[in-house]
Design an enzyme around this catalytic site. Structure first.
Site, PDB file in Angstrom:
ATOM      1  N   TYR A  86       0.816  -1.214   0.000  1.00  0.00           N
ATOM      2  CA  TYR A  86       0.000   0.000   0.000  1.00  0.00           C
ATOM      3  C   TYR A  86       0.848   1.262   0.000  1.00  0.00           C
ATOM      4  CZ  TYR A  86      -4.359  -2.494   1.046  1.00  0.00           C
ATOM      5  OH  TYR A  86      -5.468  -3.280   0.991  1.00  0.00           O
ATOM      6  N   ASP A 117      -5.992  -7.764   4.434  1.00  0.00           N
ATOM      7  CA  ASP A 117      -7.185  -7.148   3.846  1.00  0.00           C
ATOM      8  C   ASP A 117      -8.044  -8.230   3.189  1.00  0.00           C
ATOM      9  OD1 ASP A 117      -8.908  -5.130   2.790  1.00  0.00           O
ATOM     10  OD2 ASP A 117      -7.889  -5.329   0.866  1.00  0.00           O
ATOM     11  N   ASP A 158     -11.964 -10.203   4.485  1.00  0.00           N
ATOM     12  CA  ASP A 158     -13.236 -10.249   3.738  1.00  0.00           C
ATOM     13  C   ASP A 158     -13.693 -11.703   3.623  1.00  0.00           C
ATOM     14  OD1 ASP A 158     -13.098  -7.455   3.225  1.00  0.00           O
ATOM     15  OD2 ASP A 158     -14.011  -7.728   1.251  1.00  0.00           O
ATOM     16  N   LYS A 216       4.070 -15.481   2.182  1.00  0.00           N
ATOM     17  CA  LYS A 216       4.274 -16.167   0.891  1.00  0.00           C
ATOM     18  C   LYS A 216       5.775 -16.348   0.737  1.00  0.00           C
ATOM     19  CE  LYS A 216       2.790 -17.705  -3.147  1.00  0.00           C
ATOM     20  NZ  LYS A 216       1.911 -18.878  -3.342  1.00  0.00           N
ATOM     21  N   ASP A 244      -1.843 -18.799   0.437  1.00  0.00           N
ATOM     22  CA  ASP A 244      -2.827 -19.543  -0.367  1.00  0.00           C
ATOM     23  C   ASP A 244      -3.437 -20.681   0.453  1.00  0.00           C
ATOM     24  OD1 ASP A 244      -0.243 -20.548  -0.477  1.00  0.00           O
ATOM     25  OD2 ASP A 244      -0.221 -20.895  -2.639  1.00  0.00           O
TER      26      ASP A 244
HETATM   27  C1  IPM Z   1     -10.288  -1.934   4.216  1.00  0.00           C
HETATM   28  C2  IPM Z   1     -10.383  -1.378   2.808  1.00  0.00           C
HETATM   29  C3  IPM Z   1      -9.214  -0.446   2.547  1.00  0.00           C
HETATM   30  C4  IPM Z   1      -7.941  -1.293   2.583  1.00  0.00           C
HETATM   31  C5  IPM Z   1      -9.261   0.365   1.237  1.00  0.00           C
HETATM   32  C6  IPM Z   1     -10.540   1.111   1.072  1.00  0.00           C
HETATM   33  C7  IPM Z   1      -8.102   1.303   1.158  1.00  0.00           C
HETATM   34  O1  IPM Z   1     -10.477  -2.390   1.866  1.00  0.00           O
HETATM   35  O2  IPM Z   1     -10.227  -1.144   5.167  1.00  0.00           O
HETATM   36  O3  IPM Z   1     -10.320  -3.146   4.385  1.00  0.00           O
HETATM   37  O4  IPM Z   1      -7.614  -1.981   1.614  1.00  0.00           O
HETATM   38  O5  IPM Z   1      -7.281  -1.250   3.612  1.00  0.00           O
HETATM   39 MN    MN Z   2     -10.792  -4.346   2.784  1.00  0.00          MN
END
Ligand code: IPM
Ligand code: MN
Ligand code: NAD
Length: 358
Positions: free
Chosen positions: A141, A247, A251, A191, A223
């Site tokens: 990032y 990140d 999710d 990784k 992975d």
């Molecule tokens: C999160 C989001 C952010 C990230 C984006 C919006 C920059 O996906 O907070 O999980 O990738 O950190």
């Molecule tokens: Mn995110």
């Protein structure tokens, strides 16, 4: 005691869920006897529209001075042009970097009453209670060089994955501490079969592990970790990993819990009280309809009470109110129910009681 919290509602459903979180914070504060002063400021797309920048310097300075920062979400289709010079997400990244919050704690719990909300088989979800510690201010990032390339009439782009030893050490050390206070198991996800940064990461995990003999550590390739998160998620206790892996994996982990709308986060480190935000985004597909799940934001407010304001009892009371509301069948649409954001928030407020919390 009076605390100052900067609220950054942001875009899309951000204002809807931060409003809910504020109501719960107010109720918890009233029962605790603390006072909270809020200052609402702009971040993300709305800040670009009004100020021309996704996070202005004055707002960042106020965040650095505050006792805590509560954030909704940033971004949306309006600002998604890939050639745009400023992007909403830059505001969030500048905030994380500017606060120095290098460790993003993302707890993932599966409430037994919600197992039907997940596509996974119920037996796989039994006993899932894990914590992802995501490195937040380094890696892909932020690494330089970053940007567009032009050579021989061709256009390219570069993002750099850079980690320094101290950046790895501080987040890994915190993850060991957290694991020591839980079930004593740490999975370091990398990784290392491909990336040099991951081999440095592994080396440092091994060094830090000597300080925590009570913690059982294992190295898992990312992975494989992605697969194990859905095949045997209950086997994980604490997971520590670099920025982008964390990140993506969180999710995926939200699917265990039943919805993106459920997961909170606390970003710690640096000098201030930290940054608190749900892990979900601005959800443009449901924004403005009053149907967003507020629980990720409300549970982030609970983390704020715990880590920034040191109000453990109030934090637990909020978490228990959420649990009771879910147990009693209250659900927003993402969980297969029909409650609005407001009705779900009221359900939590109705069950919030510091006296009954344990
Ligand atoms: C999160 C989001 C952010 C990230 C984006 C919006 C920059 O996906 O907070 O999980 O990738 O950190
Ligand atoms: Mn995110
Ligand atoms: P998203 O998390 O916004 O939405 C993904 C899916 O989950 C959508 O179907 C959405 O409706 C659902 N969802 C998310 N939160 C919900 C909630 N509280 N209640 C009910 N359903 C919910 O991800 P996306 O659509 O990929 O991204 C949209 C925008 O948000 C992008 O601009 C992205 O950069 C941004 N984003 C911001 C943050 C942040 O500010 N921390 C985090 C992730 C994404």
């Amino acid at each position: 005691m009076t605390f100052t919290i900067i609220v950054l509602p942001g875009d899309g459903i951000g204002p809807e869920v931060t409003h809910a979180a504020r109501q719960v914070l107010d109720a918890a504060a009233a029962q605790t006897g603390i006072e909270i002063t809020y200052k609402e400021r702009l971040i993300g797309g709305c800040a670009i529209d009004r100020l021309g920048t996704a996070l202005d310097e004055a707002t960042l300075a106020e965040c650095q001075q505050a006792d805590a920062v509560l954030l909704g979400a940033v971004g949306g289709p309006k600002w998604d042009d890939p050639t745009a010079p400023v992007r909403p997400e830059q505001g969030l990244l500048a905030l994380r970097k500017g606060l120095g919050v290098f460790a993003n704690l993302r707890p993932v719990r599966v409430y037994p009453v919600l197992v039907d909300a997940s596509p996974l088989r119920p037996e796989r979800l039994q006993g899932v209670d894990l914590l992802v510690v995501r490195e937040l201010t380094g890696g892909l990032y932020f690494g330089e060089p970053k940007g567009r390339l032009r050579q021989d009439g061709r256009e390219g782009a570069v993002d750099s994955l850079v980690y320094w030893d101290y950046e790895i050490e501080r987040v890994v050390d915190l993850a060991f501490q957290l694991a020591a206070g839980r079930r004593g198991r740490l999975a370091s996800v990398d990784k290392a079969n491909v990336l040099e940064t991951s081999r440095l990461w592994r080396q440092i995990v091994q060094q830090v592990s000597r300080r925590y003999p009570q913690v059982q550590v294992e190295h898992v390739l990312v992975d494989t970790a992605a697969m194990r998160l859905v095949t045997s998620p209950a086997a994980f206790d604490v997971i520590v990993t670099e920025n982008m892996f964390g990140d993506i994996l969180t999710d995926e982990a939200a699917v265990l819990a039943g919805s993106m709308g459920l997961l909170p986060s606390a970003s710690l480190g640096g000098r201030g009280g930290g940054l608190y935000e749900p892990i979900h985004g601005s959800a443009p597909d449901i924004a403005g309809q009053g149907i967003a799940n507020p629980l990720g934001a409300i549970l982030s407010a609970a983390l704020l009470l715990r880590y920034a304001l040191k109000q453990e009892k109030a934090a637990r009371a909020v978490e228990q109110a959420v649990e009771r509301a879910l147990q009693e069948g209250c659900r927003t649409r993402d969980l297969g129910g029909s409650l609005s954001t407001r009705a779900m928030t009221d359900a939590v407020l109705d069950r919030l009681s510091l006296e009954d919390s344990f």
